[in-house]
Design a protein around this motif. Sequence first.
Motif, mmCIF file in Angstrom:
data_model
loop_
_atom_site.group_PDB
_atom_site.id
_atom_site.type_symbol
_atom_site.label_atom_id
_atom_site.label_comp_id
_atom_site.label_asym_id
_atom_site.label_seq_id
_atom_site.Cartn_x
_atom_site.Cartn_y
_atom_site.Cartn_z
ATOM 1 N N GLN A 1 0.838 -1.197 0.000
ATOM 2 C CA GLN A 1 0.000 0.000 0.000
ATOM 3 C C GLN A 1 0.876 1.251 0.000
ATOM 4 O OE1 GLN A 1 -2.842 0.061 3.155
ATOM 5 N NE2 GLN A 1 -3.670 2.061 2.597
ATOM 6 N N ALA A 2 0.579 2.183 -0.865
ATOM 7 C CA ALA A 2 1.372 3.410 -0.953
ATOM 8 C C ALA A 2 1.204 4.225 0.319
ATOM 9 C CB ALA A 2 0.927 4.229 -2.159
ATOM 10 N N ALA A 3 2.297 4.826 0.767
ATOM 11 C CA ALA A 3 2.252 5.663 1.972
ATOM 12 C C ALA A 3 1.412 6.906 1.702
ATOM 13 C CB ALA A 3 3.662 6.051 2.374
ATOM 14 N N GLU A 4 0.643 7.302 2.698
ATOM 15 C CA GLU A 4 -0.189 8.492 2.547
ATOM 16 C C GLU A 4 0.680 9.743 2.670
ATOM 17 O OE1 GLU A 4 -3.865 10.859 4.778
ATOM 18 O OE2 GLU A 4 -3.392 8.800 5.356
ATOM 19 N N PRO A 5 0.676 10.638 1.657
ATOM 20 C CA PRO A 5 1.507 11.842 1.736
ATOM 21 C C PRO A 5 0.872 12.900 2.644
ATOM 22 C CG PRO A 5 0.285 11.830 -0.317
ATOM 23 C CD PRO A 5 -0.028 10.521 0.374
ATOM 24 N N LEU A 6 1.694 13.528 3.462
ATOM 25 C CA LEU A 6 1.245 14.583 4.361
ATOM 26 C C LEU A 6 2.279 15.702 4.369
ATOM 27 C CD1 LEU A 6 0.146 12.402 7.412
ATOM 28 C CD2 LEU A 6 -1.405 13.638 5.886
ATOM 29 N N VAL A 7 1.800 16.940 4.425
ATOM 30 C CA VAL A 7 2.682 18.098 4.528
ATOM 31 C C VAL A 7 2.640 18.601 5.965
ATOM 32 C CG1 VAL A 7 3.146 20.449 3.749
ATOM 33 C CG2 VAL A 7 2.309 18.726 2.123
ATOM 34 N N VAL A 8 3.814 18.657 6.584
ATOM 35 C CA VAL A 8 3.915 19.131 7.960
ATOM 36 C C VAL A 8 4.529 20.534 7.945
ATOM 37 C CG1 VAL A 8 4.816 18.674 10.269
ATOM 38 C CG2 VAL A 8 4.312 16.762 8.714
ATOM 39 N N GLY A 9 3.793 21.499 8.453
ATOM 40 C CA GLY A 9 4.312 22.856 8.575
ATOM 41 C C GLY A 9 5.220 22.965 9.790
ATOM 42 N N VAL A 10 6.423 23.480 9.573
ATOM 43 C CA VAL A 10 7.398 23.624 10.652
ATOM 44 C C VAL A 10 7.968 25.040 10.628
ATOM 45 C CG1 VAL A 10 7.970 21.173 10.657
ATOM 46 C CG2 VAL A 10 9.303 22.740 9.227
ATOM 47 N N GLU A 11 8.618 25.405 11.713
ATOM 48 C CA GLU A 11 9.143 26.758 11.839
ATOM 49 C C GLU A 11 10.462 26.920 11.085
ATOM 50 O OE1 GLU A 11 9.352 27.397 16.042
ATOM 51 O OE2 GLU A 11 7.172 27.407 16.282
ATOM 52 N N ASP A 12 10.548 27.975 10.331
ATOM 53 C CA ASP A 12 11.747 28.292 9.557
ATOM 54 C C ASP A 12 12.754 28.956 10.492
ATOM 55 O OD1 ASP A 12 13.641 28.964 7.710
ATOM 56 O OD2 ASP A 12 12.449 30.514 6.716
ATOM 57 N N THR A 13 13.272 28.150 11.430
ATOM 58 C CA THR A 13 14.144 28.733 12.447
ATOM 59 C C THR A 13 15.073 27.676 13.012
ATOM 60 O OG1 THR A 13 14.142 30.139 14.428
ATOM 61 C CG2 THR A 13 12.613 28.296 14.415
ATOM 62 N N GLU A 14 16.092 28.165 13.691
ATOM 63 C CA GLU A 14 17.085 27.335 14.382
ATOM 64 C C GLU A 14 16.626 27.176 15.831
ATOM 65 O OE1 GLU A 14 21.435 28.469 16.354
ATOM 66 O OE2 GLU A 14 20.384 29.840 14.989
ATOM 67 N N TYR A 15 16.291 25.957 16.228
ATOM 68 C CA TYR A 15 15.806 25.748 17.586
ATOM 69 C C TYR A 15 16.206 24.363 18.092
ATOM 70 C CZ TYR A 15 12.856 28.052 21.088
ATOM 71 O OH TYR A 15 12.402 28.741 22.203
ATOM 72 N N LEU A 16 17.441 23.964 17.787
ATOM 73 C CA LEU A 16 17.962 22.695 18.289
ATOM 74 C C LEU A 16 18.197 22.774 19.793
ATOM 75 C CD1 LEU A 16 20.508 21.826 15.464
ATOM 76 C CD2 LEU A 16 18.366 20.642 15.963
ATOM 77 N N PRO A 17 18.010 21.654 20.513
ATOM 78 C CA PRO A 17 17.859 20.286 20.012
ATOM 79 C C PRO A 17 16.418 19.910 19.626
ATOM 80 C CG PRO A 17 17.932 20.248 22.392
ATOM 81 C CD PRO A 17 18.161 21.679 21.977
ATOM 82 N N HIS A 18 15.457 20.839 19.788
ATOM 83 C CA HIS A 18 14.062 20.496 19.481
ATOM 84 C C HIS A 18 13.828 20.349 17.976
ATOM 85 C CE1 HIS A 18 12.166 20.551 23.428
ATOM 86 N NE2 HIS A 18 12.966 21.541 23.738
ATOM 87 N N TYR A 19 14.277 21.335 17.202
ATOM 88 C CA TYR A 19 14.079 21.263 15.750
ATOM 89 C C TYR A 19 14.922 22.328 15.071
ATOM 90 C CZ TYR A 19 10.649 24.799 17.232
ATOM 91 O OH TYR A 19 10.043 25.874 17.834
ATOM 92 N N ASN A 20 15.144 22.128 13.778
ATOM 93 C CA ASN A 20 15.938 23.094 13.015
ATOM 94 C C ASN A 20 15.642 22.945 11.527
ATOM 95 O OD1 ASN A 20 18.193 25.053 12.698
ATOM 96 N ND2 ASN A 20 19.140 23.359 11.602
#
Length: 245
Positions: free
Chosen positions: A20-39
Amino acid sequence: MKTLLATLGLVTLSWTPMAQAAEPLVVGVEDTEYLPHYNWDGETYSGFGADILNRFAADEGYELTFRALPVSRLMQAVINGDVDLKYPDNAYWSADLKEGTDLVYSEPVVEAIDGVMVEPANKGAGGEQIKRLGIVLGFTAFAWLDRIESGSVALTKNSSLTGMVRQALAGRIDGAYANLDVVRHVLVELGHAPEALVFDESLPHSVSNYHLSTSTHSDVVAAFDVWMDANPEVIAELKAKHGLN
């Protein structure tokens, strides 16, 4: 039997169900440097947030594309359904924009403490010492809103967390308001000890949680909750990898 089938001109074929093909999803994320949480580095989304979402997607059959937007535009994007999901989110963020909407939030993903990081010699000196409070553009110092609105504290906004930390180290601001884990990460990246700026817990601060949100895919958020509940050891492993509690 095979000989008889061949004689009759019949051919037996093996059949394997198609994956079964994986369901595509768009995840909106912040355009910022915020490691270790996200970047977001302009091409790639990384950090704890990326790892946990990608692990969930791989286990549950989703194909994620991360779309980075400025913080000020990202909230409107999830409200409008321009992105399928948003991470991180919290019901208290941009509450005025969310009024009357049907946003759905996951269970807490990770705890976040936002507070004022000061030079060690200034820890415990009291709130009166904070006249210039640093903050990253697009973020809100909720715990300081009363003092900001009264004019007793002036905000110094910086487009990057690294720039704000440098301002605090140079004494150009009296304190840097941000996530504690993130400031410590930046200090190490800049070649300083993680205690070059310290959290003053006596000053106004906020303890909240990061959530996954959506206005269009409540089923995915529900699946994410089930996955988190079933995989506490995976979440603990990813938190440890990124130095989070």
